[in-house]
Scaffold this motif. Structure first.
Motif, mmCIF file in Angstrom:
data_model
loop_
_atom_site.group_PDB
_atom_site.id
_atom_site.type_symbol
_atom_site.label_atom_id
_atom_site.label_comp_id
_atom_site.label_asym_id
_atom_site.label_seq_id
_atom_site.Cartn_x
_atom_site.Cartn_y
_atom_site.Cartn_z
ATOM 1 N N MET A 42 0.838 -1.194 0.000
ATOM 2 C CA MET A 42 0.000 0.000 0.000
ATOM 3 C C MET A 42 0.879 1.253 0.000
ATOM 4 N N MET A 43 0.537 2.178 -0.866
ATOM 5 C CA MET A 43 1.361 3.397 -0.991
ATOM 6 C C MET A 43 0.960 4.434 0.046
ATOM 7 N N GLU A 44 1.935 4.926 0.769
ATOM 8 C CA GLU A 44 1.687 6.013 1.723
ATOM 9 C C GLU A 44 2.459 7.233 1.240
ATOM 10 N N TRP A 45 1.825 8.393 1.341
ATOM 11 C CA TRP A 45 2.526 9.621 0.937
ATOM 12 C C TRP A 45 2.985 10.377 2.180
ATOM 13 N N LEU A 46 4.292 10.678 2.220
ATOM 14 C CA LEU A 46 4.861 11.404 3.353
ATOM 15 C C LEU A 46 5.085 12.853 2.965
ATOM 16 N N ALA A 47 4.709 13.776 3.828
ATOM 17 C CA ALA A 47 4.963 15.200 3.576
ATOM 18 C C ALA A 47 6.409 15.508 3.949
ATOM 19 N N LEU A 48 7.127 16.114 3.022
ATOM 20 C CA LEU A 48 8.534 16.428 3.298
ATOM 21 C C LEU A 48 8.748 17.908 3.568
ATOM 22 N N GLY A 49 7.682 18.687 3.460
ATOM 23 C CA GLY A 49 7.843 20.127 3.686
ATOM 24 C C GLY A 49 7.919 20.872 2.373
ATOM 25 N N SER A 50 8.342 22.120 2.453
ATOM 26 C CA SER A 50 8.329 23.003 1.285
ATOM 27 C C SER A 50 9.483 22.670 0.342
ATOM 28 N N ILE A 51 9.224 22.873 -0.935
ATOM 29 C CA ILE A 51 10.263 22.648 -1.943
ATOM 30 C C ILE A 51 11.457 23.576 -1.705
ATOM 31 N N ALA A 52 11.184 24.700 -1.040
ATOM 32 C CA ALA A 52 12.250 25.672 -0.794
ATOM 33 C C ALA A 52 13.346 25.102 0.112
ATOM 34 N N GLU A 53 13.033 24.053 0.839
ATOM 35 C CA GLU A 53 14.056 23.470 1.709
ATOM 36 C C GLU A 53 15.053 22.609 0.945
ATOM 37 N N ILE A 54 14.726 22.324 -0.308
ATOM 38 C CA ILE A 54 15.672 21.563 -1.129
ATOM 39 C C ILE A 54 16.374 22.554 -2.051
ATOM 40 N N PRO A 55 17.686 22.676 -1.961
ATOM 41 C CA PRO A 55 18.370 23.643 -2.818
ATOM 42 C C PRO A 55 18.240 23.254 -4.295
ATOM 43 N N ALA A 56 17.912 24.256 -5.140
ATOM 44 C CA ALA A 56 17.797 23.982 -6.573
ATOM 45 C C ALA A 56 19.129 23.486 -7.097
ATOM 46 N N LEU A 57 19.102 22.516 -8.000
ATOM 47 C CA LEU A 57 20.290 21.883 -8.578
ATOM 48 C C LEU A 57 21.072 21.086 -7.539
ATOM 49 N N GLY A 58 20.399 20.776 -6.411
ATOM 50 C CA GLY A 58 21.056 19.995 -5.371
ATOM 51 C C GLY A 58 20.049 19.103 -4.688
ATOM 52 N N GLY A 59 20.311 18.760 -3.447
ATOM 53 C CA GLY A 59 19.396 17.851 -2.780
ATOM 54 C C GLY A 59 19.530 17.824 -1.270
ATOM 55 N N ARG A 60 18.627 17.072 -0.640
ATOM 56 C CA ARG A 60 18.666 16.764 0.793
ATOM 57 C C ARG A 60 18.398 15.266 0.901
ATOM 58 N N TYR A 61 18.358 14.760 2.131
ATOM 59 C CA TYR A 61 17.977 13.356 2.245
ATOM 60 C C TYR A 61 16.956 13.181 3.351
ATOM 61 N N VAL A 62 16.206 12.074 3.306
ATOM 62 C CA VAL A 62 15.306 11.710 4.402
ATOM 63 C C VAL A 62 15.677 10.312 4.866
ATOM 64 N N ASP A 63 15.584 10.109 6.180
ATOM 65 C CA ASP A 63 15.789 8.774 6.745
ATOM 66 C C ASP A 63 14.450 8.070 6.792
ATOM 67 N N THR A 64 14.340 6.887 6.211
ATOM 68 C CA THR A 64 13.084 6.143 6.233
ATOM 69 C C THR A 64 13.381 4.692 6.590
ATOM 70 N N PRO A 65 12.355 3.944 6.936
ATOM 71 C CA PRO A 65 12.569 2.517 7.202
ATOM 72 C C PRO A 65 13.133 1.803 5.974
ATOM 73 N N GLN A 66 12.978 2.409 4.802
ATOM 74 C CA GLN A 66 13.547 1.800 3.596
ATOM 75 C C GLN A 66 14.924 2.372 3.291
ATOM 76 N N GLY A 67 15.543 2.938 4.289
ATOM 77 C CA GLY A 67 16.882 3.482 4.099
ATOM 78 C C GLY A 67 16.850 4.964 3.785
ATOM 79 N N GLN A 68 18.037 5.515 3.591
ATOM 80 C CA GLN A 68 18.112 6.935 3.256
ATOM 81 C C GLN A 68 17.682 7.149 1.814
ATOM 82 N N ILE A 69 16.871 8.177 1.620
ATOM 83 C CA ILE A 69 16.409 8.486 0.270
ATOM 84 C C ILE A 69 16.831 9.920 -0.064
#
Lengths: 817, 107
Positions: free
Chosen positions: B1-28
């Motif tokens: 079953m697909m669950e959607w997680l809120a990650l917050g505003s797009i502004a928190e991810i730098p353009a042309l770059g990235g961030r990561y989230v820790d999940t039970p399925q590993g770092q994404i």
């Protein structure tokens, strides 16, 4: 322009006669060194832009298309502002009015003239030599004509069994003609092979359907309106539909001779490639240097480099002749020959003959040095042998095994410069991508790679950090011999743009481009997001040109410079605080120890630069650790000033003659936070014993009784380079000013990711000395620009601790299981 | 079953770059390109496990920060001459909010 000493000339005019490989290579070398110095005009009598003459044989054999041989397309000339006249034959040089005249009545004035007229095929002076159907094998039009003739089929006779003769025979045979090679000597390729090698080669060619008539003197070409055959001196005859003359080439010297330039076989030049008239230079096959003429490409390129150096007014290189080796470009036949391969009295030979495998190797020695050799069937040891020969290596330790190559030698002997050729096949060249020497060499051979870019693409070697680039280049050079083209095919910064580093820098300065994004937009970048190559480079160029207004784009910084720590293989980071001059205190050491203990730092290690490294730190812990250390960033992660290493000096050392620690600390305090094209390391030694190893540093300082000696362009690591002496000064203040001026010149002039060592070699020490040492005003301006740039930089760790700089240490979100 | 997680505003991810989230399925790795498109892939380069969230993002590509492997973000595959793939995850951006789709995870 950023260069303070760029003197405003009226642009001098350079005319190049000859649009072939030698002339254009000289122009390319010149553009690298002095792109703005000349208004360049090139005359070529062929209708094509510069193409790779070496590849005529694959084209004739139908293995390659004509277009693939073009080295410089017409766009290239336009792009560099070069006026090109193709199909235009220069008929005279007027040395008094300093102009050249062409067949079609055009005249072009020159300040400097470069003759690269090449050579023409020799035509045997026998009756019938101008009949239709008598062809040469020299340029693209000859290949076109030969190809057309071969379409009619029939019999071809090739007069001359040298390299060109055999290649043309192979090509025509591949196109389906019957081919007979006629040669005066008893075996083909007698200038490269002895009788035994010649017999093996003849057999191999005969297996491919090429017939040989040896020991035959041609007397007359038969036919009324077209070639029908050839009669020999012994009155025997052979019929022919096409006859190709490949009995040799002769330098084209007519216009030089008519202009009163001294000529013998070729146009006489000195070691700077100047002719009798100092305004006129000459390179290539038309040249005679120290009694030698050359018809191979490697020497021509060496000449081009020297001539360009002088045309660029650097005046610091000499051409001292070339040692050459040859390879035959007939598919499937491996042949290598160099130097004196005949031997005889006063020489010794080591030979290996394996008739069943068709392998023959012969090495000629004199006084335990290799003076020549020939390899047939297996040429793998060719480059190594050639290296031994050029270096004059004493081979007594392994002479008996020399025909088996170096892999059979263990570690003995040979102290050559070529590290790569000494490595075993399994040796890892590219540490980033785990590519071994063997796979690179195989790729070069099997996939026909000629350039660094191609090797990167096919093998990944040198495609990541680039620190093995030098080794890969050595492998290219040693595998391909003279065919390696070391100039990058495309001088564009990366695949996102056609502009070169310098063009981009100029645009950033002239159009006041203040960010990466603006630069990409203004210069029509192909990918608006750029790539991992151009983003850091352009960001650096923007920041160097506009230290105050230019935007420092974190996303165009490598991860290390964005996180202000060194990323490790497991994704953790290392923390290296600044310890000025390598001098610390008990209190500071205690603090470092406590921080390491509190955070369970897995490893604490002394670095090579006299400081401490805390390894294995998680990104999210970085700001806290920085706060607790309370020390500034050591920039150990950056293309920036790293350490200023020092020895104890007069303070305690009984040999010291200068206070090296104090100077090192001063230098590090004045230069810290300096970003650069690549990392920059300094060292200060307090006496000539040089305990700080100043001579392998980017800027090294050695104390002597009367003051300080300053060295530049040194390098440790994979490619060691001893630094050059820049100058000698007396006071600390003078050292500081010289260091600032030299490093600022490097910052403004070197390409991104170019260390000082290759930069110094590229632009020349003389040039740097003229700007930094010789010209007080330019030195002061450079130092002032450095001071201004540094005044704009803040300590990134303090910024992060105070919250003014966000390194995105924590994850975006944690999701519990 | 697909669950959607809120990650917050797009502004928190730098353009042309990235961030990561820790999940039970590993770092994404959550990556954002110049057109504000957002991609999610496993935060381990198939080569040596480099954190892709720290790489350069351009178009539909991320360059691994360790050895410069290029990963196609739409296919989740390394680009030639390299071979390998990373798991990619669905992402939605609505009203500047970034949502990450995960199979079988309670938010």
């Amino acid at each position: 322009m950023m260069n303070p000493v760029a003197v405003q000339h009226r642009k001098a005019r350079l005319v190049v006669v000859g649009n072939g490989m030698a002339g254009i290579r000289a122009v390319e070398e010149l553009l690298k060194m002095a792109p703005e110095l000349y208004e360049i005009t090139v005359f070529g009598d062929e209708p094509h832009p510069n193409y790779n003459r070496i590849l005529l044989t694959p084209v004739l054999a139908g293995e390659m298309a004509l277009e693939e041989t073009i080295l410089n397309p017409l766009d290239w000339y336009a792009e560099h502002g070069i006026t090109l006249h193709t199909g235009s034959r220069v008929t005279a040089i007027d040395r008094v009015k300093r102009q050249v005249l062409t067949e079609d009545g055009y005249s072009a004035p020159y300040d400097r003239l470069l003759l690269a007229t090449g050579a023409a095929a020799t035509i045997a002076p026998i009756p019938g030599n101008h009949l239709p159907g008598v062809l040469r094998y020299r340029d693209m039009s000859d290949v076109e004509q030969l190809t057309r003739s071969s379409e009619l089929g029939g019999e071809a006779v090739v007069i001359g069994g040298g390299l060109l003769g055999l290649e043309v025979a192979h090509g025509l045979r591949a196109r389906g003609m019957g081919v007979t090679v006629v040669h005066r000597r008893a075996w083909p390729l007698d200038k490269q092979l002895d009788a035994r090698g010649g017999a093996l080669l003849q057999k191999a060619m005969e297996d491919r359907g090429v017939r040989f008539l040896l020991g035959k003197e041609s007397a007359e070409i038969l036919g009324d309106t077209h070639v029908t055959g050839l009669r020999f001196a012994d009155d025997s005859e052979i019929s022919a539909d096409v006859l190709v003359m490949t009995i040799g080439i002769k330098p084209r010297i007519a216009i030089a001779q008519a202009a009163g330039l001294q000529c013998e076989t070729g146009i006489l030049v000195n070691d700077t490639l100047q002719t009798y008239d100092p305004r006129i230079y000459a390179v290539g096959e038309c040249v005679q240097h120290r009694g030698q003429t050359y018809g191979l490409v490697a020497p021509l390129f060496e000449q081009a480099k020297v001539a360009a150096n002088h045309l660029a007014e650097y005046g610091r290189m000499r051409y001292q002749g070339s040692v050459t080796s040859t390879k035959l470009k007939v598919t499937g036949i491996e042949l290598f020959s160099a130097g004196d391969f005949m031997g005889g009295e006063g020489y010794e030979e080591v030979t290996l003959l394996d008739g069943s495998q068709g392998i023959y190797k012969k090495v000629i020695l004199q006084d335990n040095k290799v003076v020549g050799g020939l390899l047939y069937g297996d040429t793998s040891i060719g480059p190594w042998l050639f290296q031994l020969m050029r270096d004059g290596t004493d081979v007594s330790a392994f002479r008996d095994n020399i025909v088996f190559g170096e892999t059979h030698l263990g570690d003995s002997g040979h102290a050559g410069e070529n590290q790569a050729s000494r490595l075993a096949d399994g040796a890892e060249i590219c540490g980033c991508n785990g590519v071994a020497k063997g796979s690179i060499v195989r790729a070069i051979r099997e996939q026909g790679l000629f350039t660094l870019e191609k090797v990167r693409k096919c093998t990944k070697a040198s495609a990541s950090c680039g620190s093995c680039t030098g080794l890969v280049e050595q492998l290219l050079a040693s595998t391909l011999g003279g065919f390696y083209d070391s100039s990058p095919q495309k001088k564009a910064l990366c695949g996102c743009t056609d502009f070169s580093h310098q063009e981009i820098r100029d645009a950033i300065i002239q159009q006041k481009l203040l960010s990466v994004r603006q630069t990409f937009a203004c210069l029509d970048w192909r990918h608006p997001g750029g790539c991992a190559t151009c983003r850091p480079a352009v960001n650096y160029y923007v920041r160097t040109a506009w230290p105050a207004e230019g935007l420092d784009d974190a996303q165009s910084r490598f991860i290390n410079e964005r996180a202000h720590a060194n990323i490790q293989k497991d994704g953790t980071y290392s923390v290296i605080p600044r310890i000025y001059g390598g001098v610390t205190s008990p209190a500071e050491l205690k603090r470092i120890a406590e921080v390491a203990e509190r955070h369970n730092v897995p490893m604490v290690k002394f670095t090579g630069g006299q400081r401490l490294d805390l390894l294995g730190v998680k990104k999210e812990d970085l700001p806290q650790i920085w706060a607790e250390l309370g020390m500034p960033s050591g920039h150990a992660y950056g293309k920036a000033l790293r350490t200023v290493k020092s020895c104890v000096g007069t303070e305690f050392c009984r040999f010291g003659v200068q206070d090296s620690t104090r100077l090192a600390i001063e230098l590090e305090r004045r230069l810290e936070r300096m970003w650069a094209p690549h990392k920059v390391k300094l060292a200060v030694s307090g006496c000539p014993r040089n305990c700080s190893e100043s001579t392998i540093k980017d800027f090294g300082i050695i104390g002597v009784d009367s003051g300080w000696e300053l060295y530049v362009g040194g390098n440790g690591g994979m490619k060691v380079r001893a630094a050059d002496l820049l100058c000698k000064v007396k006071t600390h203040e003078e050292v500081l000013e010289m260091a600032k001026a030299f490093l600022q010149m490097y910052r403004e002039d070197a390409q991104y990711l170019e260390r000082t060592a290759p930069w110094v070699e590229r632009v020349g020490l003389d040039h740097i000395q003229a700007v930094v040492v010789g010209d007080r005003e330019s030195r002061q301006q450079l130092a002032a620009r450095m001071d201004f740039a540094l005044s704009q930089e803040k300590d990134p760790w303090a910024e992060a601790v105070s919250g003014r700089l966000d390194i995105h240490a924590a994850p975006l979100r944690r999701v519990p299981a | 079953m697909m669950e959607w997680l809120a990650l917050g505003s797009i502004a928190e991810i730098p353009a042309l770059g990235g961030r990561y989230v820790d999940t039970p399925q590993g770092q994404i790795a959550i990556l954002r390109n110049e057109n504000d498109e957002v991609f999610a892939v496993s935060n381990r380069c198939p080569h040596r496990g480099g954190p892709l969230s720290e790489g350069f993002v351009s178009g539909k590509t991320v360059f691994c920060p360790l050895h410069n492997w290029q990963i196609d973000l739409e296919k989740g595959e390394a680009m030639a001459p390299d071979h390998g793939c990373v798991k990619s995850f669905p992402v939605r951006v609505e009203d500047q909010q970034v949502w990450l789709g995960l199979e079988g995870v309670a938010p």
